[in-house]
Motif scaffolding. Structure first.
Motif, PDB file in Angstrom:
ATOM      1  N   PHE A 184       3.045   4.034  10.688  1.00  0.00           N
ATOM      2  CA  PHE A 184       3.626   4.597   9.464  1.00  0.00           C
ATOM      3  C   PHE A 184       3.518   6.121   9.519  1.00  0.00           C
ATOM      4  N   SER A 185       4.631   6.809   9.255  1.00  0.00           N
ATOM      5  CA  SER A 185       4.633   8.273   9.236  1.00  0.00           C
ATOM      6  C   SER A 185       5.609   8.759   8.166  1.00  0.00           C
ATOM      7  N   GLY A 186       5.209   9.822   7.483  1.00  0.00           N
ATOM      8  CA  GLY A 186       6.095  10.398   6.478  1.00  0.00           C
ATOM      9  C   GLY A 186       5.344  10.848   5.249  1.00  0.00           C
ATOM     10  N   ARG A 187       6.019  10.779   4.112  1.00  0.00           N
ATOM     11  CA  ARG A 187       5.454  11.330   2.884  1.00  0.00           C
ATOM     12  C   ARG A 187       5.911  10.512   1.695  1.00  0.00           C
ATOM     13  N   LYS A 188       5.049  10.414   0.702  1.00  0.00           N
ATOM     14  CA  LYS A 188       5.409   9.844  -0.584  1.00  0.00           C
ATOM     15  C   LYS A 188       5.066  10.864  -1.674  1.00  0.00           C
ATOM     16  N   SER A 189       5.981  11.058  -2.611  1.00  0.00           N
ATOM     17  CA  SER A 189       5.756  12.072  -3.641  1.00  0.00           C
ATOM     18  C   SER A 189       4.794  11.598  -4.723  1.00  0.00           C
ATOM     19  N   PHE A 190       4.565  10.284  -4.795  1.00  0.00           N
ATOM     20  CA  PHE A 190       3.586   9.745  -5.744  1.00  0.00           C
ATOM     21  C   PHE A 190       2.714   8.721  -5.030  1.00  0.00           C
ATOM     22  N   SER A 191       1.423   8.756  -5.322  1.00  0.00           N
ATOM     23  CA  SER A 191       0.506   7.767  -4.751  1.00  0.00           C
ATOM     24  C   SER A 191      -0.639   7.557  -5.732  1.00  0.00           C
ATOM     25  N   THR A 192      -0.409   6.734  -6.737  1.00  0.00           N
ATOM     26  CA  THR A 192      -1.417   6.529  -7.779  1.00  0.00           C
ATOM     27  C   THR A 192      -2.690   5.928  -7.190  1.00  0.00           C
ATOM     28  N   GLY A 193      -3.813   6.475  -7.594  1.00  0.00           N
ATOM     29  CA  GLY A 193      -5.112   6.040  -7.094  1.00  0.00           C
ATOM     30  C   GLY A 193      -5.709   7.032  -6.125  1.00  0.00           C
ATOM     31  N   GLY A 194      -4.841   7.618  -5.313  1.00  0.00           N
ATOM     32  CA  GLY A 194      -5.215   8.710  -4.444  1.00  0.00           C
ATOM     33  C   GLY A 194      -6.618   8.650  -3.878  1.00  0.00           C
ATOM     34  N   ASP A 228     -16.014  -4.700  -4.057  1.00  0.00           N
ATOM     35  CA  ASP A 228     -15.630  -3.963  -5.275  1.00  0.00           C
ATOM     36  C   ASP A 228     -14.687  -2.807  -4.951  1.00  0.00           C
ATOM     37  N   PHE A 229     -13.738  -3.044  -4.079  1.00  0.00           N
ATOM     38  CA  PHE A 229     -12.819  -1.996  -3.679  1.00  0.00           C
ATOM     39  C   PHE A 229     -11.739  -1.791  -4.739  1.00  0.00           C
ATOM     40  N   LEU A 230     -11.328  -0.535  -4.898  1.00  0.00           N
ATOM     41  CA  LEU A 230     -10.224  -0.186  -5.779  1.00  0.00           C
ATOM     42  C   LEU A 230      -8.990   0.096  -4.943  1.00  0.00           C
ATOM     43  N   PHE A 231      -7.850  -0.437  -5.371  1.00  0.00           N
ATOM     44  CA  PHE A 231      -6.582  -0.226  -4.689  1.00  0.00           C
ATOM     45  C   PHE A 231      -5.841   0.982  -5.256  1.00  0.00           C
ATOM     46  N   GLY A 232      -5.170   1.687  -4.370  1.00  0.00           N
ATOM     47  CA  GLY A 232      -4.149   2.650  -4.733  1.00  0.00           C
ATOM     48  C   GLY A 232      -2.870   2.257  -4.025  1.00  0.00           C
ATOM     49  N   GLY A 233      -1.774   2.963  -4.323  1.00  0.00           N
ATOM     50  CA  GLY A 233      -0.520   2.570  -3.699  1.00  0.00           C
ATOM     51  C   GLY A 233       0.391   3.747  -3.397  1.00  0.00           C
ATOM     52  N   ALA A 234       0.720   3.930  -2.122  1.00  0.00           N
ATOM     53  CA  ALA A 234       1.732   4.912  -1.728  1.00  0.00           C
ATOM     54  C   ALA A 234       3.066   4.175  -1.665  1.00  0.00           C
ATOM     55  N   VAL A 235       3.522   3.754  -2.833  1.00  0.00           N
ATOM     56  CA  VAL A 235       4.725   2.913  -2.931  1.00  0.00           C
ATOM     57  C   VAL A 235       5.637   3.518  -3.984  1.00  0.00           C
ATOM     58  N   ASN A 236       6.545   4.329  -3.558  1.00  0.00           N
ATOM     59  CA  ASN A 236       7.534   4.925  -4.451  1.00  0.00           C
ATOM     60  C   ASN A 236       8.904   4.644  -3.852  1.00  0.00           C
ATOM     61  N   PRO A 237       9.609   3.635  -4.368  1.00  0.00           N
ATOM     62  CA  PRO A 237      10.839   3.178  -3.713  1.00  0.00           C
ATOM     63  C   PRO A 237      11.964   4.210  -3.673  1.00  0.00           C
ATOM     64  N   ARG A 238      11.883   5.243  -4.490  1.00  0.00           N
ATOM     65  CA  ARG A 238      12.933   6.267  -4.455  1.00  0.00           C
ATOM     66  C   ARG A 238      12.723   7.256  -3.315  1.00  0.00           C
ATOM     67  N   ASP A 239      11.529   7.215  -2.723  1.00  0.00           N
ATOM     68  CA  ASP A 239      11.280   8.018  -1.521  1.00  0.00           C
ATOM     69  C   ASP A 239      11.528   7.153  -0.294  1.00  0.00           C
ATOM     70  N   SER A 240      12.469   7.540   0.538  1.00  0.00           N
ATOM     71  CA  SER A 240      12.765   6.762   1.743  1.00  0.00           C
ATOM     72  C   SER A 240      12.297   7.478   3.007  1.00  0.00           C
ATOM     73  N   ASP A 241      11.363   8.423   2.822  1.00  0.00           N
ATOM     74  CA  ASP A 241      10.967   9.226   3.972  1.00  0.00           C
ATOM     75  C   ASP A 241       9.650   8.781   4.603  1.00  0.00           C
ATOM     76  N   LEU A 242       9.224   7.563   4.312  1.00  0.00           N
ATOM     77  CA  LEU A 242       8.105   6.974   5.044  1.00  0.00           C
ATOM     78  C   LEU A 242       8.709   5.971   6.029  1.00  0.00           C
ATOM     79  N   VAL A 243       8.653   6.325   7.295  1.00  0.00           N
ATOM     80  CA  VAL A 243       9.327   5.552   8.337  1.00  0.00           C
ATOM     81  C   VAL A 243       8.285   4.853   9.198  1.00  0.00           C
ATOM     82  N   ILE A 244       8.638   3.647   9.642  1.00  0.00           N
ATOM     83  CA  ILE A 244       7.737   2.855  10.483  1.00  0.00           C
ATOM     84  C   ILE A 244       8.383   2.652  11.841  1.00  0.00           C
ATOM     85  N   GLU A 246       4.053   1.435   1.977  1.00  0.00           N
ATOM     86  CA  GLU A 246       5.383   0.816   2.012  1.00  0.00           C
ATOM     87  C   GLU A 246       6.318   1.768   2.719  1.00  0.00           C
ATOM     88  N   GLY A 247       7.023   1.248   3.706  1.00  0.00           N
ATOM     89  CA  GLY A 247       7.978   2.078   4.429  1.00  0.00           C
ATOM     90  C   GLY A 247       9.114   1.241   4.981  1.00  0.00           C
TER      91      GLY A 247
END
Length: 414
Positions: free
Chosen positions: A156-166, A131-147, A175-176
């Protein structure tokens, strides 16, 4: 009563001994139960802006989290057609929780969209059985998550300005961009780990309980074998992979519709019980429900939402059929036609929904502007999320299709 007592009380053993629904209609009824509980104190919880742990627990206890999960693992095995209607129904009670659920469905399906068969089987068993709930650090306009690569691992290292579910999520989709390339990589990781640090800075006008603030990713290590859709470090592309955007755009449209429907339901209940007729018009009525301008106003708004619902239901059935069909069958043309119809549905519900959320004040009266009534929550929620990407571009996509018979090229927003 504390601000979360209505939700918590609604949870107490409510579904403990209840059989899981076996039909789509049964799941929609279950979603309505959830919405009714959420609606009872949605305004108070929105004002408090607290992390929605109890609300997510309700989604899990009700079984809605595993609606799309395989039956072999205890899920409902339902279709996306049903999922879209469930999202809409929950959003009538609380737009924030409708968004959380809708994003969860999309990210729970992300493995099917881009992953290999083995990865799909592993992810679906994991989230469904727990019964796990998913969130997503997937904001394509942020390109500062580098792999970066480290042997058989990705880091994976960096930052996303939005991450719904948190903080309320159990699993997070990362996503990076692979360092030194333009290759995007998706991976699913446990949320509760030292390398995922939420800033707890989501304080927007609306959709306040979606846990959509920023997140810092600090050297989160993922095996190359868990990079979604990669075989021997090479991605295996299909047109089906690009359905993530139309699918989530229709998630948006459905919780927009749910928010607008909630506004109309709340306003009409207020008018039936509280709004007074206007005594200076020369055609005085004894009851507000006999006022001609109120009858006209509610008739116009309801007609627009019924039309929007019909369009979203039709395109929901279309994309559901494609999402549940063999992945190799989808053509670029078919994908584009569906994307255009979803764009049309989204632009209509944004315009109509904002009109509903604004005009209900004219139909309820000045006293309905009191904070205790809480009609503002619907406009704030819809106005906030409908800014996700410009509606003008949705109109252009539809116009290009009509005039030039061209479908949109897949991008992060089309």
């Amino acid at each position: 009563m504390t601000l979360t007592n209505a939700v918590t009380t609604g949870l107490e053993d409510r579904w403990q001994d209840a059989a899981r629904p076996q039909t789509s209609a049964g799941w929609l009824a279950r979603a309505q139960e959830v919405a009714d509980i959420l609606a009872a104190d949605a305004v108070e919880r929105d004002r408090a802006n607290a992390t929605p742990h109890a609300e997510v627990r309700q989604l899990k206890e009700s079984g809605l989290v595993t609606l799309l999960g395989p039956r072999i693992h205890g899920g409902a095995g339902e279709s996306w057609d049903t999922a879209y209607k469930v999202i809409r129904t929950v959003a009538r009670g609380d737009g924030s929780i409708g968004q959380l659920l809708g994003y969860h469905y999309l990210w729970a399906w992300a493995a099917r969209l881009v992953a290999t068969d083995d990865q799909i089987a592993s992810v679906e068993e994991l989230y469904t059985t727990n019964d796990f709930l998913f969130g997503g650090a997937v904001n394509p306009r942020d390109s500062d998550l580098v792999i970066r690569e480290d042997g058989d691992d990705l880091i994976f290292s960096g930052r996303k300005s939005f991450s719904t579910g948190g903080q309320v999520s159990d699993l997070t989709v990362l996503e990076g961009i692979l360092e030194g390339t333009d290759t995007h990589v998706f991976a699913i990781v446990p949320t509760a780990q030292e390398g995922i640090v939420f800033a707890d800075d989501w304080d927007n006008l609306g959709q306040r309980l979606t846990e959509s603030g920023s997140v810092e990713i600090r050297d989160v290590r993922v095996p190359w074998a868990s990079a979604a859709g990669f075989v021997d470090k090479e991605f295996q592309p299909l047109t089906y992979n690009t359905l993530n955007v139309p699918a989530i755009q229709l998630v948006f449209a459905n919780f927009y519709l749910g928010i607008a429907q909630g506004a109309l339901e709340t306003a009409s209940a207020y008018t039936r019980t509280t709004t007074r007729p206007w005594p200076y018009g020369g055609d005085d009525k004894h009851h507000a429900t006999d006022e001609w301008y109120l009858l006209e106003g509610y008739g116009e708004l309801a007609s627009k939402l019924w039309a929007d619902e019909a369009l979203l239901d039709a395109v929901g059935a279309e994309i559901s059929g494609v999402l549940h069909a063999p992945r190799e069958d989808l053509t670029a043309r078919r994908r584009g036609e569906i994307a255009v119809r979803i764009a049309a549905g989204k632009l209509r519900i944004v315009d109509d929904g904002l009109e509903v959320a604004t005009k209900v004040y004219e139909l309820t009266g000045a006293r309905a502007s009191a904070n205790t009534v809480g009609l503002d929550i619907f406009w704030r929620n819809l106005r906030t999320h409908s800014l996700h990407d410009p509606i003008a571009y949705k109109k252009r996509e539809v116009g290009t299709f009509v005039l030039k018979n061209e479908v949109p090229e897949p991008t992060w927003y089309t």
